[in-house]
Write an enzyme that holds these catalytic residues in place. Structure first.
Site, PDB file in Angstrom:
ATOM      1  NE  ARG A 154      84.722-145.608  45.150  1.00 26.30           N
ATOM      2  CZ  ARG A 154      83.865-144.543  44.761  1.00 26.30           C
ATOM      3  NH1 ARG A 154      83.817-144.060  43.433  1.00 26.30           N
ATOM      4  NH2 ARG A 154      82.820-144.021  45.769  1.00 26.30           N
TER       5      ARG A 154
ATOM      6  N   GLY B 131      77.928-148.539  53.176  1.00 26.38           N
ATOM      7  CA  GLY B 131      78.935-148.689  54.466  1.00 26.38           C
ATOM      8  C   GLY B 131      78.784-146.925  54.997  1.00 26.38           C
TER       9      GLY B 131
ATOM     10  CB  SER C  97      87.532-144.803  59.148  1.00 28.97           C
ATOM     11  OG  SER C  97      86.216-145.042  58.560  1.00 28.97           O
TER      12      SER C  97
ATOM     13  CG  ASP D  96      86.327-144.226  48.054  1.00 31.61           C
ATOM     14  OD1 ASP D  96      86.547-145.274  48.642  1.00 31.61           O
ATOM     15  OD2 ASP D  96      85.607-143.213  48.290  1.00 31.61           O
TER      16      ASP D  96
ATOM     17  CB  SER E  99      81.024-138.434  50.824  1.00 29.41           C
ATOM     18  OG  SER E  99      81.765-139.711  50.588  1.00 29.41           O
TER      19      SER E  99
ATOM     20  CE  LYS F 240      87.703-148.276  51.778  1.00 30.62           C
ATOM     21  NZ  LYS F 240      86.796-147.049  52.623  1.00 30.62           N
TER      22      LYS F 240
ATOM     23  NE  ARG G 114      82.595-152.380  53.519  1.00 28.59           N
ATOM     24  CZ  ARG G 114      82.498-151.160  53.036  1.00 28.59           C
ATOM     25  NH1 ARG G 114      81.366-150.838  52.142  1.00 28.59           N
ATOM     26  NH2 ARG G 114      83.335-149.877  53.153  1.00 28.59           N
TER      27      ARG G 114
ATOM     28  NE  ARG H  72      86.617-150.652  46.232  1.00 29.45           N
ATOM     29  CZ  ARG H  72      85.848-149.558  46.635  1.00 29.45           C
ATOM     30  NH1 ARG H  72      86.576-148.539  47.049  1.00 29.45           N
ATOM     31  NH2 ARG H  72      84.594-149.508  46.198  1.00 29.45           N
TER      32      ARG H  72
END
Ligand code: S3P
Length: 462
Positions: free
Chosen positions: A422, A103, A176, A349, A24, A376, A131, A380
């Protein structure tokens, strides 16, 4: 080359490691340095597919970026020198900007492009094209942006024609950081004060970094106010008066200041080794220089509630963020917990790896308020439920989460990561405590955030 890996049960994992730099922060540092006026230096930048998408995008927008690779073998980090051209220094891209799987790239960039006086088009890979983008498009349109996108403005590709923006008050329907950051960036280009209210606090790297660069951003609980830089789309930014203690004639162009930053290690990457050291018997791992920003570390609270052994050592500050060395040991006796929407943004995450921890915690772990996990890089919730069931876990799936019965002996199986980094790493950790062999499909996705993941895992399990 095969895109799967076969992993076996580990005897123990031991060692002192560093994990890759924060993803990030790497995205943000490169974008914001491009918008500053002058030269910024980014040390320990994450050289992985996602931030590389951001780097390529900024180059397409006319920013000169010098790259000095660091380290031997796997070049996971790099030092970058970025010659920022100011808030209005970007140029119209010659082609469609491909944001790959990222994203963060597309959502933050849309906020910048909405206020820049040229045409641009954004797209991404098959995952990113599915997405939701309405979450940024609709508030940006409210600010006056001209944007159109596929399927009635819901999905990529997206076309943006930059306009003069107006400040709005926006109450975000979902927490978000990508949406919040998009609107903060658009707010820099807007006339007046843009006010954004989040349902729960999401990661605040954007606020920290932009404030350090001189942006006027106020934070009051879940409300963020951004003062626009009063730039003019018709030419160079309008000149504004300096403060009263300076000469009344003095004027300046308001711009973001360049900066030098060293990016700390990513807690979300550390999370896999934290979990592995809690789960594999006789393990102990020390992970150095990890960013422990409280908007990111909900998993530490969860582990403490589970009675896991986790300690933060040598807490200090690095580039405006708290960092620490994280020490974890396997002591067994994990207990099930309940996780709800209040804590969700701070462990968003870490959901996949927390699911793996839950399979070994006594009782039923219930995770709710996690509906965002369905949109995501993959769904997930579904991916974890499916793979863990194949490995013998008892999982009940809900629309907004799942529950997992603990103290299950996992058995090796063939599981699919659905091309999601992930998920691939979470199942790799599950494989370390499963009987026989676990085969994980779609492992090249780890290069999105953690190149060298399997090499590091191998080194620690030796
Ligand atoms: C990110 C925000 C989160 C997170 C993603 C990175 C960011 O996404 O899941 O991996 O850098 O702002 P959302 O904003 O969709 O929650």
């Amino acid at each position: 080359m095969s895109d799967s890996i076969a992993l076996q049960k580990a005897k123990r994992i031991k060692g002192e490691i560093t994990v890759p730099p924060d993803k990030s922060m790497s995205h943000r540092a490169i974008m914001f340095a491009s918008l500053a006026k002058g030269k910024s230096t980014l040390k320990n930048f994450l050289m992985a597919e996602d931030p590389i998408s951001t780097m390529n995008a900024m180059r397409m927008l006319g920013i000169e970026i010098e790259q000095r690779a660091k380290g031997k073998g796997q070049k996971v980090t790099s030092e970058l020198v970025i010659y920022g051209k100011g808030l209005y220094g970007l140029k119209e891209p010659f082609d469609v900007i491909d944001c790959g799987n990222s994203g963060t790239t597309v959502r933050l960039l849309s906020g910048i492009l909405a206020g820049n006086p040229f045409f641009s088009a954004l797209t991404g890979d098959d995952s990113l094209k599915q997405r939701p983008m309405a979450r940024v498009i609709s508030p940006l349109k409210e600010m006056g942006a001209e944007i159109s996108a596929r399927d009635n403005n819901k999905y990529l590709p997206m076309a943006v024609m930059g306009k003069r923006l107006r400040a709005i008050n926006y109450i975000m329907p979902v927490a978000s950081a990508q949406v919040k950051s998009c609107l903060i960036l658009a707010g820099l280009y807007a006339d007046g004060v843009t006010e954004i209210t989040e349902p729960q606090r999401s990661r605040d790297h954007t606020e920290r970094m932009l404030r350090a660069m001189g942006a006027d951003i106020e934070i009051e609980g879940r409300v963020i106010r951004v003062q626009g830089f009063k730039g003019s789309l018709l030419g160079s930014p309008r000149r504004v008066r300096l403060s009263a203690d300076e000469s009344p004639e003095a004027t300046r162009v308001q711009e973001l200041n360049p900066f030098d930053i060293t990016v700390p290690a990513d807690f979300s990457s550390a999370a896999f080794f934290i979990a592995a050291s809690l789960l594999v018997p006789n393990s102990e791992v020390l992970i150095k220089d990890v960013c422990i920003n409280p908007t990111r570390t909900g998993m530490i609270e969860v582990i403490k509630n589970m009675s896991g052994d986790i300690a933060l050592e040598n807490i200090r500050n690095m580039s405006g963020e708290p960092v620490a060395d994280i020490c974890c040991k396997s002591v067994g006796g994990l207990k099930a917990v309940k996780i709800n929407e209040d804590i969700m943004p701070s462990l968003i995450d870490e959901f996949p790896i927390i699911c793996v921890l839950a399979t070994q915690a006594k009782g039923i772990t219930e995770i709710r308020g996690a509906g965002e996990l369905r949109v995501k890089e993959s769904d997930r919730i579904r991916a974890m439920a499916e793979g863990l069931r194949k490995m013998g876990a008892e999982v009940e799936e809900y629309k907004d989460g799942l529950s997992i019965k603990g103290n299950t002996k996992l058995k090796g199986a063939s599981v699919d990561s659905y091309g999601d980094h992930r998920i691939a790493m979470a199942f790799s950790v599950a494989a370390l405590i499963a009987s026989r062999t676990t085969t994980i499909k779609g492992i090249s996705s780890v290069n999105i955030s953690f190149p060298g993941f399997f090499e590091l895992l191998k080194r620690l399990t030796k």
